[in-house]
Enzyme design. Structure first.
Site, PDB file in Angstrom:
ATOM      1  N   GLY A  31     -66.478 -89.542  41.874  1.00 35.68           N
ATOM      2  CA  GLY A  31     -66.333 -88.339  41.062  1.00 35.68           C
ATOM      3  C   GLY A  31     -65.317 -87.393  41.675  1.00 35.68           C
ATOM      4  O   GLY A  31     -64.917 -87.547  42.829  1.00 35.68           O
ATOM      5  N   ASN A  32     -64.901 -86.413  40.901  1.00 35.40           N
ATOM      6  CA  ASN A  32     -63.933 -85.425  41.388  1.00 35.40           C
ATOM      7  C   ASN A  32     -63.956 -84.175  40.525  1.00 35.40           C
ATOM      8  O   ASN A  32     -64.467 -84.195  39.397  1.00 35.40           O
ATOM      9  CB  ASN A  32     -62.514 -86.018  41.468  1.00 35.40           C
ATOM     10  N   SER A  46     -58.931 -87.280  47.978  1.00 33.29           N
ATOM     11  CA  SER A  46     -59.392 -88.661  47.830  1.00 33.29           C
ATOM     12  C   SER A  46     -60.175 -89.121  49.060  1.00 33.29           C
ATOM     13  O   SER A  46     -59.714 -88.971  50.192  1.00 33.29           O
ATOM     14  CB  SER A  46     -58.187 -89.583  47.622  1.00 33.29           C
ATOM     15  N   GLY A  47     -61.381 -89.662  48.822  1.00 38.39           N
ATOM     16  CA  GLY A  47     -62.118 -90.362  49.864  1.00 38.39           C
ATOM     17  C   GLY A  47     -62.615 -89.541  51.025  1.00 38.39           C
ATOM     18  O   GLY A  47     -62.698 -90.043  52.142  1.00 38.39           O
ATOM     19  N   TYR A 116     -79.370 -81.114  19.226  1.00 43.14           N
ATOM     20  CA  TYR A 116     -78.339 -80.183  18.762  1.00 43.14           C
ATOM     21  C   TYR A 116     -77.377 -79.743  19.860  1.00 43.14           C
ATOM     22  O   TYR A 116     -76.306 -79.201  19.591  1.00 43.14           O
ATOM     23  CB  TYR A 116     -78.982 -78.955  18.114  1.00 43.14           C
ATOM     24  N   TYR A 210     -72.759 -67.964  20.931  1.00 42.44           N
ATOM     25  CA  TYR A 210     -73.964 -67.971  21.779  1.00 42.44           C
ATOM     26  C   TYR A 210     -73.620 -67.547  23.217  1.00 42.44           C
ATOM     27  O   TYR A 210     -72.534 -67.847  23.719  1.00 42.44           O
ATOM     28  CB  TYR A 210     -74.569 -69.374  21.798  1.00 42.44           C
TER      29      TYR A 210
END
Length: 215
Positions: A31-32, A46-47, A116, A210
């Site tokens: 992930g990033n 990275s890494g 929703y 909202y």
């Protein structure tokens, strides 16, 4: 851009990256996360283990992908992040390897309208065609799935969510994982009921107004 603002952004990137791990949306360094300010993007390297990161370790890149500050290489998924900024006017990008969303991507072409809350993404969340990680092809596939949406799922890979802030993008990543878990849970027992396109569109208009700010 002030040095203080850059430090704040780098700190935000680290905070969200660590939350991804604690919320079990990623494992290890997968992930990033990135956030944009003007023509610069602060993005995870990275890494590198997220617990080890310091603000100075977060690379700053321009919208062409050139590193303008920092000694570490940006994430290999930089093409996806830059595409989200240039083509979808994102303010922040969160990419996870969350379990239930990835599992759903093996079975469906979009997230069924089981709640929703999907209205917050602009409609049904699409599953992007598979492409190898870190490639321009993946960025193109993501961009198509992200058209008129605030999030998508990458087939056999994970999720991408965007927002005008890192908090908003991250909350969408968490909510998307919950939506996928909801469908997978219900589908074990039968054929889940889904909302109509008309109801999702109605909820989208309600979502537009909202929320409120706390001073």
């Amino acid at each position: 851009m002030s040095a203080l603002r850059l430090a704040e952004q780098r700190g935000e990137v680290i905070d969200i990256a660590r939350r991804m791990t604690s919320d079990r949306l990623v494992v290890g360094t997968s992930g990033n996360v990135s956030v944009r300010s003007g023509d610069l993007v602060a993005v995870t390297p990275s890494g590198v283990e997220y617990d080890e990161l310091r603000p100075v370790d977060i690379p700053l890149v321009d919208l062409s992908g050139e590193v303008v500050e920092g000694e570490l290489k940006p994430t290999s998924e930089l093409p996806m992040h830059l595409t989200a900024y240039v083509e979808h006017d994102a303010g922040a990008v969160v990419h996870t390897h969350s379990l239930h969303a990835t599992a759903l991507s093996l079975l469906r072409d979009e997230v069924p309208a089981v709640h929703y809350q999907l209205a917050d993404y602009g409609g049904a969340v699409r599953v992007a065609d598979y492409a190898t990680f870190g490639t321009d092809a993946l960025a193109v596939s993501m961009s198509e799935a992200l058209r008129d949406r605030n999030g998508c799922i990458l087939r056999n890979h994970g999720t991408v969510t965007i927002g005008n802030s890192l908090t908003k993008a991250y909350n969408r990543a968490r909510q998307l994982e919950w939506l996928c878990e909801l469908w997978l849970t219900a589908a074990k027992l039968g054929d889940p009921a889904v909302l109509s396109d008309e109801e999702l569109a109605h909820c989208a208009t309600l979502f537009a107004g909202y929320g409120q700010s706390v001073r």
